[in-house]
Design a protein around this motif. Sequence first.
Motif, short mmCIF file in Angstrom:
data_model
loop_
_atom_site.label_atom_id
_atom_site.label_comp_id
_atom_site.label_asym_id
_atom_site.label_seq_id
_atom_site.Cartn_x
_atom_site.Cartn_y
_atom_site.Cartn_z
N ASP A 1 -20.90 12.67 52.32
CA ASP A 1 -20.60 13.42 53.72
C ASP A 1 -21.00 12.43 54.87
N ALA A 2 -21.62 11.22 54.53
CA ALA A 2 -22.35 10.50 55.34
C ALA A 2 -21.39 9.67 56.49
N GLY A 3 -20.05 9.74 55.96
CA GLY A 3 -19.22 8.92 56.49
C GLY A 3 -19.28 7.50 56.92
N GLU A 4 -19.46 7.03 58.16
CA GLU A 4 -19.54 5.68 58.63
C GLU A 4 -21.00 5.15 58.66
N LEU A 5 -21.76 6.02 58.48
CA LEU A 5 -23.24 5.70 58.80
C LEU A 5 -23.73 4.79 57.57
N LYS A 6 -25.07 3.85 58.11
CA LYS A 6 -25.48 2.86 57.18
C LYS A 6 -26.50 3.61 56.37
N VAL A 7 -26.15 3.96 55.20
CA VAL A 7 -26.80 4.97 54.28
C VAL A 7 -27.05 4.15 52.94
N GLU A 8 -28.40 4.67 52.52
CA GLU A 8 -28.83 4.17 51.14
C GLU A 8 -29.44 5.81 50.38
N THR A 9 -28.96 5.96 49.32
CA THR A 9 -29.85 7.08 48.63
C THR A 9 -30.65 6.59 47.81
N VAL A 10 -31.86 7.38 47.81
CA VAL A 10 -33.08 7.00 46.89
C VAL A 10 -33.60 8.31 46.21
N LEU A 11 -33.40 8.21 44.67
CA LEU A 11 -33.97 9.22 43.97
C LEU A 11 -35.43 9.10 43.62
N SER B 1 -26.47 8.11 66.69
CA SER B 1 -26.75 7.61 67.93
C SER B 1 -27.43 6.53 68.32
N GLY B 2 -28.44 6.01 67.22
CA GLY B 2 -29.16 4.59 67.36
C GLY B 2 -28.63 3.55 66.37
N ASN B 3 -27.49 3.83 65.57
CA ASN B 3 -27.08 2.82 64.73
C ASN B 3 -28.03 2.59 63.69
N ALA B 4 -28.97 3.54 63.46
CA ALA B 4 -29.91 3.13 62.37
C ALA B 4 -29.76 3.26 61.18
N GLN B 5 -30.44 2.47 60.20
CA GLN B 5 -30.29 2.56 58.70
C GLN B 5 -30.75 4.04 58.23
N LEU B 6 -30.11 4.71 57.53
CA LEU B 6 -30.51 6.14 57.06
C LEU B 6 -30.74 6.15 55.48
N TYR B 7 -31.88 6.55 55.07
CA TYR B 7 -32.20 6.55 53.57
C TYR B 7 -32.18 8.05 53.30
#
Length: 148
Positions: free
Chosen positions: A78-88, A28-34
């Motif tokens: 599963d995140a689709g088109e979102l701006k996503v970065e994974t962090v372990l 909804s906010g076009n945010a970066q998701l970690y």
Amino acid sequence: MYTKIMVAIDDSETSRCALAEAKHIARSGNAQLYITHVADETLLGMHNRTFSTTFNLDHALQALVKAGEELLAAALQDAGELKVETVLLEARQQRVSETLVAKANELGVDLIVIGRHGQRGLAKLIVGSVAEQVAKMADASVLLVWKH
């Protein structure tokens, strides 16, 4: 509006609900998701004597990391088109909550989303929940998500 959101996941249903909420807010906010996961090595350390006599501790640590990588890979897919970065992350001689808050500060997130497992009784009194500890320590806003 949030621009950087961090969600902490494990393999629980509550965590899946938190991830769904975080994705909705990020979308909804076009945010970066970690999307983060903490391999909680402190649990192995508490039982070091037991583990060291039954199997190799290094293999146990590798298994924790591998499971975390698989969990993050599934969440990313599963995140689709979102701006996503994974962090372990690895909790080495510190609490999971401290590990998460340190990473949130490093990333400069303005929202942390985390599932609240609803721990009750003596365990909550003595230890407290990871989610509540994060809420107390974080500099960012924290959204505690219940299973729904």
